[in-house]
Each structure stands twice: as structure tokens, then as C-alpha cells.
Design a protein around this motif. Structure first.
Motif, PDB file in Angstrom:
ATOM      1  N   ILE A  41       0.880  -1.166   0.000  1.00  0.00           N
ATOM      2  CA  ILE A  41       0.000   0.000   0.000  1.00  0.00           C
ATOM      3  C   ILE A  41       0.918   1.217   0.000  1.00  0.00           C
ATOM      4  O   ILE A  41       1.668   1.433   0.959  1.00  0.00           O
ATOM      5  N   ASP A 129      -4.783  -5.268   7.739  1.00  0.00           N
ATOM      6  CA  ASP A 129      -5.195  -4.336   6.680  1.00  0.00           C
ATOM      7  C   ASP A 129      -5.644  -2.987   7.218  1.00  0.00           C
ATOM      8  O   ASP A 129      -6.335  -2.237   6.536  1.00  0.00           O
ATOM      9  N   GLU A 170     -12.654   7.965  -2.799  1.00  0.00           N
ATOM     10  CA  GLU A 170     -12.511   6.612  -2.283  1.00  0.00           C
ATOM     11  C   GLU A 170     -13.729   5.771  -2.644  1.00  0.00           C
ATOM     12  O   GLU A 170     -14.627   6.205  -3.339  1.00  0.00           O
ATOM     13  N   ARG A 358      -8.866   3.325   8.251  1.00  0.00           N
ATOM     14  CA  ARG A 358      -9.476   2.613   7.129  1.00  0.00           C
ATOM     15  C   ARG A 358      -9.021   1.165   7.115  1.00  0.00           C
ATOM     16  O   ARG A 358      -7.845   0.871   7.363  1.00  0.00           O
ATOM     17  N   VAL A 360      -8.275  -1.826   4.581  1.00  0.00           N
ATOM     18  CA  VAL A 360      -7.960  -1.938   3.155  1.00  0.00           C
ATOM     19  C   VAL A 360      -8.032  -3.414   2.795  1.00  0.00           C
ATOM     20  O   VAL A 360      -7.028  -4.111   2.711  1.00  0.00           O
ATOM     21  N   LEU A 365      -9.835  -0.893  -2.727  1.00  0.00           N
ATOM     22  CA  LEU A 365      -9.362  -0.059  -1.622  1.00  0.00           C
ATOM     23  C   LEU A 365      -7.840   0.049  -1.608  1.00  0.00           C
ATOM     24  O   LEU A 365      -7.291   1.076  -1.207  1.00  0.00           O
ATOM     25  N   MET A 369      -6.466   3.764  -1.551  1.00  0.00           N
ATOM     26  CA  MET A 369      -5.677   4.247  -0.422  1.00  0.00           C
ATOM     27  C   MET A 369      -4.224   4.491  -0.820  1.00  0.00           C
ATOM     28  O   MET A 369      -3.572   5.396  -0.293  1.00  0.00           O
TER      29      MET A 369
END
Length: 500
Positions: A41, A129, A170, A358, A360, A365, A369
Motif C-alpha cells: 500500500i 489491513d 474513495e 481505514r 484496506v 481499496l 488508499m
């Protein structure tokens, strides 16, 4: 005035659940070599974020729980990945329970012998996550103060929720949960209220609620909820962050109630209702777990499993409008009440747009993100003090790899080490380009993630696309909202799906 007590972070454990991530197999086609917790990420492995969050909160006793198939890859990453090795010592412990499967629920996971042996104190339970910039010490302090102020005979818990809707750029259709909360102000605990805590009285996924309403043709509430809490607020646009502060006794609670599958829906959901629903704490075995005598069960010879099965029968729920509710309520009271006070489970509801928190847990996502974090100003630009905890040292790790005539919008792009952007007018906007990727001449990329060692051929125009690690995108490709994956990876995914 009540003063905040220093938070003994060193007295807490943290358990980070590093599951297989079936929902992310589109960008991680081989869960054994690249499990969910290692999916990048914004260039960093997913598990970096909860690890860094725990470290910044002063928690050093951290355990990662992973399926046996991912153990080798996770251990190798902890020793070799530069982001993970840069975290302060000590390194986390990694356990791989032999019976942990892809389909194992989170509450089932807590009952595994290896996890039971691991829990030795009050603990935090969180998912790999999770992205969270709320200071961990703030949540720990809120929990600590609440235990003294609420005056319960046993320690309660704390669950964190965040608004899943209304955030620009988002995912619009992120799953949400149904929560019913009540203000702590009516309990006259101003010291706790200042931490924006509420008492959680009901929690379940919105999908479950919709199924119940469809089956019952109405929304049913027990009369005892209104008796205990005259004013409640019902929320449908928040999501459980899967971030919990739990007392040690929850270990025994999870083990005792073998019908629990999910922490969020079963363990937390039933616990919240047990605080106000007469007899439910007894049905769940909280008497035994918290040290009380379960006199009703000893007298009638019933077991917890049968009683929980009765509790799940929604036809027996008492509504505020049904006739004879008082008689049924009295009957329930006579049947038996828990001899131990059920400690409350509290809810920390984050504010929209003020705090980044959040989960993910989908490919969409991951993309959203990663691109959001790419917009953050780097430490190089604003300094370490002003930078977000998610900021990188610089937006372009290896500037010498960017050709002079190419354009990379630094305000919303993030490029890893040894990335090459070739000459003749390549343009990158809102992109995350991972280590050792090559972007060919005259390419135009917008809103894309390009994996490690990938190549994008010249004159390609990609918008909102994902390119898997090592994939070569042919020259002159024009694509939008596509995922470029290797055929070998796709074959592996198909075989796994057939086995499931």
C-alpha cells in the motif's frame, strides 16, 4: 478534576491477524509467496502500518498470526524488507497455528491453542489491513480511564468504528455495519466522555440486519433495551475498524463460547447485548468466565450452546409494540439473571475527514488508499514533525531514473527505488510506481499502480489501471479500469477457486 493516568503501553500485548486475503487474489495471485499482509500500500507492505502504529504507541509485545502457508514469506519479509527492518526493535513474534485455514473465523482463531497460549495480559486485536493515524496512546488512555470511571467489577472493552461513506476519491460502496450506541453522559462520567466514547449496545453487519428485516418483515427490538437505555442512536454508515482493546478474560470467553465465529459480529455483538438483555450474559457463560456461579444452568442442566441457539431465534425477540411484552419480560427475569455484572463494551466513533482510519481489504481499496497516501507531503518537503506518520522520506526515491523531458506530478505521485521513466515525454499523474518498474517513452499514466519489475511499453495510455509485479504491458496499449496480470497467476487463482 480527574487527571489522565499515564498509559502503561508496555503492559499491553498486540495481536495482528495476518490472514490469507482471498479478496485480494487479483493482485496477489500466489498467497504463499505474496500473502495479503505483504501486499504493498503506497510502496510499503500492508503489515507495516499496524506494526508502525503499535510501535508509536509504545507497544513492543507484538504477535503476528498467519496461516502456515504464509509463514516463510512473512518471516523473510521481516528480515529483508527495508520498511519492515526500519521499525524499532524488538521484532514481532510470528506464530502459524497448524489448524489456521483460509475459512477460519476471527473468533475461531482466538480459540486455537497457539493463540490461547500467546495471550498473557490485556491485549489489542487488530487486522493487518488497518491504516490508522489516531495515536494509539490516545485510545489506550481512553480505555484505561474508562475502567476506573465506569466502576464495573470486571474490565470492559473498546471497539473503534469509522465513517465509511462520504470521503472523496474513495470507494463509494464499502461494506458498513449497523451500530446502536448510547451516550455515556447519562451515566455521569465526564472524564470518559471527553474521549468521545459511547456505550455500544448493538452491533452487526448491515447485510445481517437487512436479512433479519426481510425475514421478520420489520425491525425488532427487545423491550429490555428501552428499559435500560431510554435514548439510543442508530448508525448505518460506519464500519467496524477491527481494532479492539480487550481485557485478558476475553481469551476464556472466546474459548468458552464455541459457537462464535466472528469477533466483530459474534463476540462483540453478543457482548454488547449482554450488558442490557436480561439473562443473555448467563446464556453466554459469562458467569463462569468472570468468576460467578451460574445457578440457573446448574438447576436446569442446560448448556451454553443450546441457550445461544435459542438466542439466535429472532422470532422470540420482544418488540416495543408487541402485546404482552411486560409478561414475557417478567418471565425472562424469573428464568434467571446473571450473578455477575457484565462489563460494558465501549465504542470510539471517529469523525469524518478528521482522522485517517481505514480497513484496506479489497483490491479497489488498495488502489484508492495507495493513491490517497501518494498525495501526502513528504518528510523532505515539510519536515518530520509536520509530516503525516504515513509520509515517505521523499516522493521520488531515485530521481536520477526520471528522464528530463518526462513529467511526474510530485503532488500526487509516489515512485519507489530504481524506477525508470524513459525520455520523449512520458507523463505520470496520480500514480504509485513500485521498485524497479520501467515506464516507456511517451506513456501517459493516470491513477495507476504499477508493480515491481513491471514494464509499460512506449506510447501506452493507461487510466485507473493496475499492473501486477513483473508484467509487461505491450506498447501502444490503451486501457481504462483494467488489471494486467500474468497468465500463470490467473491459472493459479482459478485452481484455488476450484479447490474452495
Amino acid at each position: 478534576m480527574v487527571h489522565a493516568t499515564p498509559v502503561p503501553s508496555s503492559g499491553f500485548q498486540a495481536l495482528i491477524l495476518c490472514g490469507p486475503g482471498e479478496s485480494l487474489n487479483t493482485i496477489s495471485s500466489n498467497p504463499e509467496e505474496n500473502p495479503k499482509c505483504l501486499i504493498p500500500i503506497a510502496l510499503r507492505p500492508m503489515v507495516y502500518y499496524p506494526l508502525d502504529w503499535c510501535k508509536r504507541a509504545g507497544i513492543t509485545d507484538i504477535t503476528l498470526i498467519t496461516p502456515p502457508s504464509a509463514l516463510t514469506s512473512l518471516k523473510a519479509a521481516l528480515q529483508q524488507n527495508p520498511f519492515l527492518t526500519s521499525l524499532p526493535s524488538p521484532s514481532p513474534t510470528v506464530i502459524a497455528p497448524k489448524d489456521l485455514k483460509m475459512t477460519t473465523g476471527t473468533a475461531e482463531l482466538l480459540r486455537l491453542p497457539e493463540v490461547q497460549a500467546c495471550i498473557q495480559s490485556n491485549f489489542l486485536l487488530l487486522s493487518c489491513d488497518l491504516l490508522c493515524d489516531i495515536p494509539g496512546e490516545h485510545l489506550l488512555e481512553a480505555w484505561l480511564v474508562s475502567q476506573g470511571e465506569l466502576g464495573s467489577s470486571a474490565q470492559g472493552g473498546l471497539s473503534v468504528f469509522y465513517p465509511a461513506k462520504g470521503i472523496k476519491d474513495e470507494i463509494k460502496k464499502e461494506p458498513t455495519d449497523f451500530m446502536t450506541i448510547t451516550s455515556l453522559e447519562q451515566d455521569k462520567v465526564p472524564a470518559v466522555s471527553r474521549y468521545e466514547l459511547s456505550k455500544l449496545v448493538m452491533s452487526m453487519p448491515m447485510d445481517t440486519l437487512k436479512e433479519q428485516i426481510e425475514n421478520d418483515k420489520s425491525f425488532l427490538l427487545r423491550h429490555t433495551l428501552v428499559e435500560k437505555h431510554a435514548s439510543v442512536k442508530m448508525l448505518t454508515s460506519y464500519r467496524d475498524a477491527h481494532l479492539y482493546i480487550l481485557p485478558k478474560w476475553v481469551r476464556s470467553f472466546a474459548q468458552h463460547q464455541e459457537r462464535f465465529e466472528s469477533v466483530s459480529e459474534d463476540l462483540i455483538g453478543y457482548w454488547a447485548k449482554a450488558e442490557w438483555q436480561r439473562g443473555l450474559g448467563e446464556k453466554l457463560g459469562m458467569n463462569e468466565v468472570l468468576g460467578g456461579r451460574n445457578e440457573s444452568q446448574e438447576e436446569h442442566g442446560s448448556n451454553d450452546g443450546d441457550l445461544l441457539e435459542d438466542e439466535i431465534d429472532l422470532q422470540g425477540m420482544i418488540t416495543t409494540h408487541s402485546q404482552g411484552s411486560e409478561a414475557r419480560s417478567a418471565k425472562s427475569s424469573l428464568k434467571g439473571q446473571s450473578s455477575v455484572e457484565v462489563p460494558p463494551i465501549l465504542a470510539y466513533m471517529t469523525k469524518p475527514s478528521k482522522q485517517l482510519i481505514r480497513r484496506v481489504d479489497s483490491a479497489a481499496l488498495v488502489l484508492a488508499m495507495s493513491l490517497r497516501l501518494a498525495k501526502l507531503e513528504s518528510i523532505e518537503e515539510v519536515g518530520r514533525t509536520a509530516a503525516s506518520p504515513f509520509s515517505h522520506a521523499s516522493k521520488i526515491a531515485t530521481p536520477e531514473g526520471i528522464a528530463a523531458k518526462s513529467i511526474v506530478t510530485k503532488g500526487d505521485c509516489l515512485l519507489g527505488s530504481n524506477v525508470t521513466v524513459e525520455e520523449r515525454g512520458a507523463r505520470l499523474t496520480r500514480c504509485v510506481i513500485m521498485d524497479n518498474a520501467v515506464i516507456g517513452p511517451k506513456c501517459v499514466l493516470t491513477g495507476c499502480i504499477v508493480g515491481r519489475y513491471s514494464q509499460v511499453g512506449q506510447d501506452s495510455v493507461l487510466k485507473d489501471c493496475e499492473v501486477q509485479d513483473g508484467v509487461v504491458v505491450e506498447k501502444d496499449t490503451d486501457a481504462k479500469n483494467e488489471q494486467f496480470m500474468s497468465f500463470e497467476g490467473l491459472d493459479e487463482v482459478d485452481e484455488d477457486d476450484m479447490d474452495m
